[in-house]
Design a protein around this motif. Sequence first.
Motif, PDB file in Angstrom:
ATOM      1  N   GLU A 143      39.895  11.297  80.661  1.00 32.99           N
ATOM      2  CA  GLU A 143      39.283   9.986  80.392  1.00 32.99           C
ATOM      3  C   GLU A 143      40.302   8.866  80.515  1.00 32.99           C
ATOM      4  OE1 GLU A 143      37.517  10.262  76.545  1.00 32.99           O
ATOM      5  OE2 GLU A 143      35.899  11.615  77.197  1.00 32.99           O
ATOM      6  N   LYS A 144      41.573   9.184  80.210  1.00 33.04           N
ATOM      7  CA  LYS A 144      42.653   8.193  80.302  1.00 33.04           C
ATOM      8  C   LYS A 144      43.300   8.189  81.688  1.00 33.04           C
ATOM      9  CE  LYS A 144      42.464   6.855  75.970  1.00 33.04           C
ATOM     10  NZ  LYS A 144      42.099   5.466  75.586  1.00 33.04           N
ATOM     11  N   ASN A 145      42.648   8.850  82.648  1.00 33.67           N
ATOM     12  CA  ASN A 145      43.144   8.917  84.034  1.00 33.67           C
ATOM     13  C   ASN A 145      44.505   9.585  84.139  1.00 33.67           C
ATOM     14  OD1 ASN A 145      40.922   7.653  85.346  1.00 33.67           O
ATOM     15  ND2 ASN A 145      41.636   5.675  84.583  1.00 33.67           N
ATOM     16  N   ASN A 146      44.769  10.525  83.238  1.00 31.06           N
ATOM     17  CA  ASN A 146      45.951  11.363  83.342  1.00 31.06           C
ATOM     18  C   ASN A 146      45.558  12.596  84.151  1.00 31.06           C
ATOM     19  OD1 ASN A 146      47.910  13.456  82.799  1.00 31.06           O
ATOM     20  ND2 ASN A 146      48.663  12.236  81.099  1.00 31.06           N
ATOM     21  N   HIS A 147      46.115  12.711  85.353  1.00 31.78           N
ATOM     22  CA  HIS A 147      45.707  13.775  86.273  1.00 31.78           C
ATOM     23  C   HIS A 147      46.761  14.882  86.396  1.00 31.78           C
ATOM     24  CE1 HIS A 147      42.229  11.437  87.323  1.00 31.78           C
ATOM     25  NE2 HIS A 147      42.993  10.393  87.639  1.00 31.78           N
ATOM     26  N   THR A 148      47.633  14.993  85.408  1.00 34.33           N
ATOM     27  CA  THR A 148      48.607  16.088  85.404  1.00 34.33           C
ATOM     28  C   THR A 148      47.875  17.423  85.445  1.00 34.33           C
ATOM     29  OG1 THR A 148      50.106  14.755  84.044  1.00 34.33           O
ATOM     30  CG2 THR A 148      50.541  17.128  84.154  1.00 34.33           C
ATOM     31  N   PRO A 149      48.269  18.346  86.332  1.00 30.00           N
ATOM     32  CA  PRO A 149      47.598  19.665  86.378  1.00 30.00           C
ATOM     33  C   PRO A 149      47.657  20.362  85.024  1.00 30.00           C
ATOM     34  CG  PRO A 149      48.990  19.372  88.302  1.00 30.00           C
ATOM     35  CD  PRO A 149      49.294  18.215  87.386  1.00 30.00           C
ATOM     36  N   ILE A 150      46.532  20.959  84.617  1.00 30.22           N
ATOM     37  CA  ILE A 150      46.437  21.650  83.323  1.00 30.22           C
ATOM     38  C   ILE A 150      46.060  23.100  83.554  1.00 30.22           C
ATOM     39  CG2 ILE A 150      45.183  21.814  81.139  1.00 30.22           C
ATOM     40  CD1 ILE A 150      44.753  18.785  81.286  1.00 30.22           C
ATOM     41  N   LEU A 151      46.878  23.993  82.997  1.00 32.33           N
ATOM     42  CA  LEU A 151      46.579  25.430  83.004  1.00 32.33           C
ATOM     43  C   LEU A 151      46.178  25.803  81.578  1.00 32.33           C
ATOM     44  CD1 LEU A 151      46.550  28.253  84.275  1.00 32.33           C
ATOM     45  CD2 LEU A 151      49.001  28.387  83.847  1.00 32.33           C
ATOM     46  N   LEU A 152      44.931  26.190  81.400  1.00 31.60           N
ATOM     47  CA  LEU A 152      44.397  26.471  80.075  1.00 31.60           C
ATOM     48  C   LEU A 152      44.577  27.943  79.726  1.00 31.60           C
ATOM     49  CD1 LEU A 152      42.872  24.754  77.924  1.00 31.60           C
ATOM     50  CD2 LEU A 152      40.744  25.687  78.852  1.00 31.60           C
ATOM     51  N   LEU A 153      45.160  28.200  78.547  1.00 27.52           N
ATOM     52  CA  LEU A 153      45.338  29.560  78.054  1.00 27.52           C
ATOM     53  C   LEU A 153      44.337  29.833  76.943  1.00 27.52           C
ATOM     54  CD1 LEU A 153      49.232  29.737  77.646  1.00 27.52           C
ATOM     55  CD2 LEU A 153      47.877  30.346  79.660  1.00 27.52           C
ATOM     56  N   THR A 154      43.743  31.022  76.930  1.00 23.55           N
ATOM     57  CA  THR A 154      42.794  31.340  75.878  1.00 23.55           C
ATOM     58  C   THR A 154      42.604  32.838  75.739  1.00 23.55           C
ATOM     59  OG1 THR A 154      40.539  30.971  75.065  1.00 23.55           O
ATOM     60  CG2 THR A 154      40.834  31.193  77.436  1.00 23.55           C
ATOM     61  N   ALA A 155      42.167  33.237  74.551  1.00 26.15           N
ATOM     62  CA  ALA A 155      41.807  34.634  74.325  1.00 26.15           C
ATOM     63  C   ALA A 155      40.368  34.883  74.713  1.00 26.15           C
ATOM     64  CB  ALA A 155      42.030  34.994  72.861  1.00 26.15           C
ATOM     65  N   LYS A 156      39.630  33.816  75.020  1.00 23.13           N
ATOM     66  CA  LYS A 156      38.220  33.941  75.385  1.00 23.13           C
ATOM     67  C   LYS A 156      38.097  34.126  76.893  1.00 23.13           C
ATOM     68  CE  LYS A 156      36.365  31.170  71.578  1.00 23.13           C
ATOM     69  NZ  LYS A 156      35.475  30.034  71.228  1.00 23.13           N
ATOM     70  N   GLY A 157      37.441  35.202  77.299  1.00 19.09           N
ATOM     71  CA  GLY A 157      37.352  35.478  78.724  1.00 19.09           C
ATOM     72  C   GLY A 157      35.944  35.460  79.283  1.00 19.09           C
ATOM     73  N   GLN A 158      34.977  35.006  78.483  1.00 22.72           N
ATOM     74  CA  GLN A 158      33.603  34.954  78.960  1.00 22.72           C
ATOM     75  C   GLN A 158      33.442  33.852  80.006  1.00 22.72           C
ATOM     76  OE1 GLN A 158      31.282  37.194  78.048  1.00 22.72           O
ATOM     77  NE2 GLN A 158      32.898  38.183  76.841  1.00 22.72           N
ATOM     78  N   THR A 159      32.509  34.065  80.916  1.00 18.40           N
ATOM     79  CA  THR A 159      32.293  33.106  82.006  1.00 18.40           C
ATOM     80  C   THR A 159      31.991  31.714  81.478  1.00 18.40           C
ATOM     81  OG1 THR A 159      31.492  34.839  83.479  1.00 18.40           O
ATOM     82  CG2 THR A 159      30.897  32.578  84.024  1.00 18.40           C
ATOM     83  N   GLU A 160      31.141  31.632  80.449  1.00 17.69           N
ATOM     84  CA  GLU A 160      30.776  30.305  79.936  1.00 17.69           C
ATOM     85  C   GLU A 160      31.977  29.585  79.332  1.00 17.69           C
ATOM     86  OE1 GLU A 160      29.199  33.416  76.917  1.00 17.69           O
ATOM     87  OE2 GLU A 160      29.397  33.186  79.090  1.00 17.69           O
ATOM     88  N   ASP A 161      32.931  30.352  78.768  1.00 14.10           N
ATOM     89  CA  ASP A 161      34.144  29.734  78.218  1.00 14.10           C
ATOM     90  C   ASP A 161      35.016  29.170  79.333  1.00 14.10           C
ATOM     91  OD1 ASP A 161      33.547  30.400  75.527  1.00 14.10           O
ATOM     92  OD2 ASP A 161      34.193  32.443  75.908  1.00 14.10           O
TER      93      ASP A 161
END
Length: 222
Positions: free
Chosen positions: A68-86
Amino acid sequence: MRILIVEDEHRISAALKKGLEQESYAVDVAYDGNVGLDLAMGETYDLIILDRLLPGMDGIEICKLLREKNNHTPILLLTAKGQTEDKVEGLDAGADDYLVKPFAFEELLARIRALQRRPRESTGQVLELEDLSLDPKNFEVRRKGKNISLSSKEFALLEFLLRHSKRTVTKEEIISHIWDYDSDVLPNTVEVYIGYLRNKIDRPFKKKLINTIRGFGYRLGE
């Protein structure tokens, strides 16, 4: 390349920081969402590794606010949730990639390299300027076909200069991309490392590529 890790599990964040620094990345760490967002908004990073579940503010909310603040730095999201909807929720929030815990460090490195290439596909994987080339994947530097051995910081500095070739970069820009946020680095440290690079990639070849722009900084190439 400068990376921000936002991860509240200290064991994981410490292991990631150590591993990435061994790969010549400069790494900052935040342990909760609010601090992570402040760093992401206030500093310049080439990549953000962001845990989904965080105290203070979760990773999904951070992604949305940054975009929303126009920060376009690439983001790699880490999570323990592996479901498709997540995964879909994370990508729709603005993340560029998604990695499910536990993961192999080699896969993380491969995904980082892939994200590095996305905005720079036109430059190719190997960075080149005249007779100088740098291979980020294999940590190889050549000039006129001759291999040049560099320390990790020298390599990171040269890579930064090559990615911004023919543009003047300031000492402050170099420090913010090559050294960690907590590092005690003085402006003359940059001068010292520029000198190291000149001794290896300029003087033996009798043609200067690194130019000092007095009062401003440095430029690689004309």
